[in-house]
Design a protein around this motif. Structure first.
Motif, PDB file in Angstrom:
ATOM      1  N   CYS A 393      40.088 109.764  57.830  1.00  0.00           N
ATOM      2  CA  CYS A 393      40.538 108.530  57.195  1.00  0.00           C
ATOM      3  C   CYS A 393      39.742 108.312  55.917  1.00  0.00           C
ATOM      4  CB  CYS A 393      40.381 107.336  58.128  1.00  0.00           C
ATOM      5  SG  CYS A 393      41.165 105.830  57.487  1.00  0.00           S
ATOM      6  N   HIS A 394      40.452 108.256  54.798  1.00  0.00           N
ATOM      7  CA  HIS A 394      39.869 108.020  53.486  1.00  0.00           C
ATOM      8  C   HIS A 394      39.808 106.508  53.216  1.00  0.00           C
ATOM      9  CE1 HIS A 394      40.834 112.203  51.785  1.00  0.00           C
ATOM     10  NE2 HIS A 394      41.407 112.200  52.973  1.00  0.00           N
ATOM     11  N   VAL A 395      38.835 106.109  52.421  1.00  0.00           N
ATOM     12  CA  VAL A 395      38.819 104.737  51.921  1.00  0.00           C
ATOM     13  C   VAL A 395      38.309 104.750  50.478  1.00  0.00           C
ATOM     14  CG1 VAL A 395      36.494 104.270  52.850  1.00  0.00           C
ATOM     15  CG2 VAL A 395      38.044 102.363  52.324  1.00  0.00           C
ATOM     16  N   CYS A 396      38.953 103.960  49.624  1.00  0.00           N
ATOM     17  CA  CYS A 396      38.521 103.835  48.234  1.00  0.00           C
ATOM     18  C   CYS A 396      38.547 102.373  47.831  1.00  0.00           C
ATOM     19  CB  CYS A 396      39.401 104.666  47.288  1.00  0.00           C
ATOM     20  SG  CYS A 396      41.091 104.064  47.100  1.00  0.00           S
ATOM     21  N   VAL A 397      37.742 102.055  46.820  1.00  0.00           N
ATOM     22  CA  VAL A 397      37.747 100.724  46.205  1.00  0.00           C
ATOM     23  C   VAL A 397      38.855 100.710  45.160  1.00  0.00           C
ATOM     24  CG1 VAL A 397      36.430  99.099  44.795  1.00  0.00           C
ATOM     25  CG2 VAL A 397      35.299 100.381  46.635  1.00  0.00           C
ATOM     26  N   LEU A 398      39.784  99.773  45.274  1.00  0.00           N
ATOM     27  CA  LEU A 398      40.997  99.817  44.459  1.00  0.00           C
ATOM     28  C   LEU A 398      40.784  99.510  42.993  1.00  0.00           C
ATOM     29  CD1 LEU A 398      43.602  98.230  46.901  1.00  0.00           C
ATOM     30  CD2 LEU A 398      43.556 100.582  46.056  1.00  0.00           C
ATOM     31  N   ARG A 399      39.861  98.628  42.683  1.00  0.00           N
ATOM     32  CA  ARG A 399      39.649  98.248  41.274  1.00  0.00           C
ATOM     33  C   ARG A 399      38.172  98.443  40.919  1.00  0.00           C
ATOM     34  NH1 ARG A 399      42.924  95.164  44.028  1.00  0.00           N
ATOM     35  NH2 ARG A 399      45.125  95.257  43.439  1.00  0.00           N
ATOM     36  N   PRO A 400      37.755  99.696  40.750  1.00  0.00           N
ATOM     37  CA  PRO A 400      36.337  99.981  40.502  1.00  0.00           C
ATOM     38  C   PRO A 400      35.867  99.396  39.187  1.00  0.00           C
ATOM     39  CG  PRO A 400      37.683 101.933  40.087  1.00  0.00           C
ATOM     40  CD  PRO A 400      38.590 100.913  40.714  1.00  0.00           C
ATOM     41  N   LYS A 401      34.583  99.104  39.139  1.00  0.00           N
ATOM     42  CA  LYS A 401      33.976  98.550  37.930  1.00  0.00           C
ATOM     43  C   LYS A 401      33.384  99.638  37.035  1.00  0.00           C
ATOM     44  CE  LYS A 401      34.868  94.455  39.526  1.00  0.00           C
ATOM     45  NZ  LYS A 401      36.009  93.678  38.966  1.00  0.00           N
ATOM     46  N   ASP A 429      30.653  99.039  43.094  1.00  0.00           N
ATOM     47  CA  ASP A 429      31.555 100.036  43.697  1.00  0.00           C
ATOM     48  C   ASP A 429      30.966 100.608  44.977  1.00  0.00           C
ATOM     49  OD1 ASP A 429      33.144  99.561  41.506  1.00  0.00           O
ATOM     50  OD2 ASP A 429      32.573 101.389  40.450  1.00  0.00           O
ATOM     51  N   LEU A 430      29.671 100.835  44.984  1.00  0.00           N
ATOM     52  CA  LEU A 430      29.013 101.345  46.190  1.00  0.00           C
ATOM     53  C   LEU A 430      29.056 100.305  47.300  1.00  0.00           C
ATOM     54  CD1 LEU A 430      27.469 103.585  47.601  1.00  0.00           C
ATOM     55  CD2 LEU A 430      25.368 102.728  46.538  1.00  0.00           C
ATOM     56  N   ASP A 431      28.865  99.046  46.946  1.00  0.00           N
ATOM     57  CA  ASP A 431      28.961  97.981  47.955  1.00  0.00           C
ATOM     58  C   ASP A 431      30.346  97.961  48.597  1.00  0.00           C
ATOM     59  OD1 ASP A 431      26.368  97.219  47.313  1.00  0.00           O
ATOM     60  OD2 ASP A 431      27.000  95.609  45.971  1.00  0.00           O
ATOM     61  N   GLY A 432      31.388  98.139  47.776  1.00  0.00           N
ATOM     62  CA  GLY A 432      32.739  98.138  48.310  1.00  0.00           C
ATOM     63  C   GLY A 432      32.996  99.314  49.235  1.00  0.00           C
ATOM     64  N   LEU A 433      32.483 100.483  48.892  1.00  0.00           N
ATOM     65  CA  LEU A 433      32.670 101.651  49.754  1.00  0.00           C
ATOM     66  C   LEU A 433      31.923 101.492  51.076  1.00  0.00           C
ATOM     67  CD1 LEU A 433      32.545 104.639  47.230  1.00  0.00           C
ATOM     68  CD2 LEU A 433      34.523 103.838  48.530  1.00  0.00           C
ATOM     69  N   VAL A 434      30.742 100.891  51.046  1.00  0.00           N
ATOM     70  CA  VAL A 434      30.014 100.635  52.284  1.00  0.00           C
ATOM     71  C   VAL A 434      30.859  99.752  53.205  1.00  0.00           C
ATOM     72  CG1 VAL A 434      28.019  99.457  53.287  1.00  0.00           C
ATOM     73  CG2 VAL A 434      27.720 100.983  51.325  1.00  0.00           C
ATOM     74  N   GLY A 436      34.040  99.512  53.156  1.00  0.00           N
ATOM     75  CA  GLY A 436      35.180 100.311  53.589  1.00  0.00           C
ATOM     76  C   GLY A 436      34.841 101.241  54.730  1.00  0.00           C
ATOM     77  N   VAL A 437      33.686 101.887  54.689  1.00  0.00           N
ATOM     78  CA  VAL A 437      33.272 102.770  55.788  1.00  0.00           C
ATOM     79  C   VAL A 437      33.135 101.976  57.082  1.00  0.00           C
ATOM     80  CG1 VAL A 437      31.379 104.209  56.666  1.00  0.00           C
ATOM     81  CG2 VAL A 437      32.165 104.472  54.304  1.00  0.00           C
ATOM     82  N   ARG A 438      32.586 100.794  56.995  1.00  0.00           N
ATOM     83  CA  ARG A 438      32.472  99.950  58.187  1.00  0.00           C
ATOM     84  C   ARG A 438      33.846  99.665  58.800  1.00  0.00           C
ATOM     85  NH1 ARG A 438      27.844  96.853  58.933  1.00  0.00           N
ATOM     86  NH2 ARG A 438      26.195  97.001  57.359  1.00  0.00           N
ATOM     87  N   ILE A 439      34.797  99.329  57.937  1.00  0.00           N
ATOM     88  CA  ILE A 439      36.141  99.005  58.422  1.00  0.00           C
ATOM     89  C   ILE A 439      36.803 100.235  59.043  1.00  0.00           C
ATOM     90  CG2 ILE A 439      38.469  98.425  57.636  1.00  0.00           C
ATOM     91  CD1 ILE A 439      37.126  96.483  55.629  1.00  0.00           C
ATOM     92  N   VAL A 440      36.702 101.376  58.377  1.00  0.00           N
ATOM     93  CA  VAL A 440      37.311 102.597  58.911  1.00  0.00           C
ATOM     94  C   VAL A 440      36.749 102.933  60.283  1.00  0.00           C
ATOM     95  CG1 VAL A 440      37.462 105.107  58.614  1.00  0.00           C
ATOM     96  CG2 VAL A 440      37.953 103.587  56.688  1.00  0.00           C
ATOM     97  N   ARG A 441      35.438 102.895  60.424  1.00  0.00           N
ATOM     98  CA  ARG A 441      34.832 103.256  61.711  1.00  0.00           C
ATOM     99  C   ARG A 441      35.219 102.253  62.793  1.00  0.00           C
ATOM    100  NH1 ARG A 441      29.265 104.097  62.311  1.00  0.00           N
ATOM    101  NH2 ARG A 441      29.617 106.006  63.514  1.00  0.00           N
TER     102      ARG A 441
END
Length: 559
Positions: A393-401, A429-434, A436-441
């Motif tokens: 499962c991939h996750v990305c931040v949709l509107r990166p800074k 952007d790193l905060d958003g990915l963190v 996202g990983v929480r949500i995916v798991r």
């Protein structure tokens, strides 16, 4: 060979195909599509699962670019596959059809891009689309039913896609059966640019006008020349007026002239590269390489934006999933025969079959994260083969800074440009990915998927509750990379750093436009292929009719 045309379209990718096909159909003007790569008449292109063979390495259908070392990714060089040949990246991608949200385009308009608000662009999405859910009808407010671009539901969806959707519901997220409808938020199946179990790329939609095996590359149009194997070396100027392009064809240089316009549709990397080697770009950079400056345009190559992506993989003993095993090999042989007979089965998969648009925290107006659920482990762009079966499962931040740039490595366009996305240069952007990983798991831990057990690859060491941010951040820096949505390097706008105006004309010169995803001021919230095609559709009307008529036409199309 004919050397003078009314319009020269440089690049046979998604936007270039849409624009060239529409121009050829709407008048008697001569149009030439100039494509460095070859034809898309290939089984790996037409077979949806064939992208797994083309994506991992450079070749006849893939430029296979690499970024400069990325400090935010522990000094790693990212991998940037881009389509080469007719159809461009629509011949290589996962065929996902998404548009972003209305607010994405309204932000463009509010930033000075008049005529690019949601109400302006929705009619062009609908005009392009032939969605099987409304096929033959044009009365649906969100979808078109008679356009050239076929959009369909997956023909043989993998059962694990349904399990992912149900697991997301168990985690508290709602189901969404149309990411391009009233609301984007939720989890569901992706629609894909396929028809009859085959990939329906932009070349098939707009140039061939159907089955590439049964039609000429130009769809039988006498006023459309499709020139593959044609390397454009530079744009030819007389003063500041673009009058044609110099190409390398059959081993020699030739000048092709344009009576009306030269239109650059070479993508987020190729378009700024071509402008710069032709003398249009940041003057100091061009002079460093000995390139005569036609026009000092500092925004060329700047504003690079991309979706940085991190993947949670899980190895699972389930034969329904793609993988490497003796049993899997026998099943693949059976699936090849099934596909040849019926155009059904696993080979119709786009791999990223299901997904979600979610909010990282409450209070947001629109989703800021996108998930792609892949029915295989898909490690490192499928360049690292893992034994066994699994999903990811991939996750990305949709509107990166973060903002990067494209610069020249050489005055010779045949040398790959220097691509620097500056991934994670903005800490948000790193905060958003963190998050996202929480949500995916959390989704993967729900009963519908947890019942199959399995072991995570790179994230198995993380606490079950995802509480250790430092470990998640380390995993992201060690393994994140693009999910293939670079945009913005020939930004549209009205300020001094804009490269094109809202009519897509290159500022400061004449007879030259850019028409592709490089003109996007900001990334949209989703996959970028459908918006690139929309840009080609809208550019046709801007060229043919001008902005005032286009606004009135958009009102008519919207009815």
């Amino acid at each position: 060979m004919e050397t003078t045309f009314d319009y020269l379209v440089v690049g046979g990718g998604s936007a270039g195909c849409a624009l060239a096909g529409r121009l050829a159909d709407s008048g008697s003007d001569s149009v030439a599509v100039l494509e460095t790569g070859g034809h898309d008449h290939h089984v790996l292109v037409s077979t949806p699962a064939g992208c797994a063979a083309m994506l991992p390495r450079a070749g006849s259908h893939n430029y296979g670019y690499r970024t400069v070392p990325q400090p935010g990714l522990n000094g790693r060089r990212g991998y940037q596959p881009r389509g080469r040949g007719l159809g461009g990246s629509s011949s290589l991608n996962a065929m996902i059809y998404t548009r972003g949200t209305p607010a994405d385009y309204d932000r463009w308009a509010s930033a000075g891009c008049d005529g690019w608000a949601w109400d302006d662009v929705l009619p062009y999405f609908r005009r392009a689309e032939c969605n099987e859910r409304v096929a033959g009808r044009d009365d649906d407010p969100w979808h078109g039913g008679s356009g050239p671009l076929h959009v369909s539901d997956l023909r043989t969806p993998n059962p694990f896609g349904q399990r992912f959707i149900e697991a997301a519901q168990q985690a508290g997220y709602r189901r969404n059966d149309d990411f391009n409808g009233v609301d984007q938020e939720g989890a569901g199946w992706y629609q894909v640019t396929q028809h009859g179990g085959e990939r329906w790329n932009a070349a098939r939609a707009y140039l061939h006008r159907g089955d590439a095996a049964d039609h000429a590359s130009n769809g039988g149009r006498e006023n459309l020349a499709v020139m593959t194997g044609t390397q454009v070396l530079r744009i030819a100027f007389e003063g500041r007026h673009a009058v044609g392009v110099v190409v390398r064809l059959d081993g020699r240089e030739t000048l092709l002239r344009a009576r009306r316009e030269v239109i650059v549709s070479a993508g987020a990397f190729g378009s700024p590269q071509l402008l710069m080697v032709s003398g249009v770009g940041p003057a100091s950079h061009l002079r460093e390489l000995g390139i005569p400056v036609v026009h000092d345009l500092p925004g060329v190559g700047a504003n690079l934006q991309d979706h940085l992506d991190i993947i949670v993989h899980k190895r699972v003993a389930a034969s329904e999933l793609f993988g490497v095993s003796v049993g899997g090999a026998f099943r693949l042989l059976a699936e090849i025969l099934r596909y040849r007979r019926e155009r059904t089965g696993m080979l119709t998969s786009n791999f990223a079959e299901a997904g979600a648009f979610l909010k990282s925290h409450a209070g947001l107006d629109e989703p800021d994260l996108q998930l792609h659920f892949v029915v295989g482990m898909a490690d490192d762009h499928m360049r690292r083969i893992r034994l066994g079966h699994g999903y990811s499962c991939h996750v990305c931040v949709l509107r990166p800074k973060s903002r990067g740039e494209v610069r020249l490595a050489s005055p010779d366009i045949r040398e790959a440009p220097m691509i620097d996305p500056c991934f994670l240069s903005d800490p948000r952007d790193l905060d958003g990915l963190v998050a996202g990983v929480r949500i995916v798991r959390r989704i993967l831990a729900q009963p519908q998927l947890a019942a199959f057990g399995g072991k995570e690859l790179y994230s198995a060491h993380l606490p079950a509750d995802g509480g250790d941010d430092s470990a998640i951040r380390a995993m992201i820096r060690a393994h994140a990379d693009t999910i293939y949505h670079p945009v913005g390097t020939c930004r549209m706008g009205m300020d001094e750093y804009a490269v094109v105006d809202p009519q897509l004309r290159v500022r400061g010169v004449e007879g030259l436009r850019v028409v592709d995803a490089s003109i996007m001021p900001t990334l949209i919230g989703g996959n970028t292929n459908a918006p690139a095609i929309m840009i080609g559709e809208r550019a046709h009307d801007l060229i043919r009719h001008g902005p005032r008529v286009v606004l009135r036409m958009a009102e008519v199309l919207a009815v």
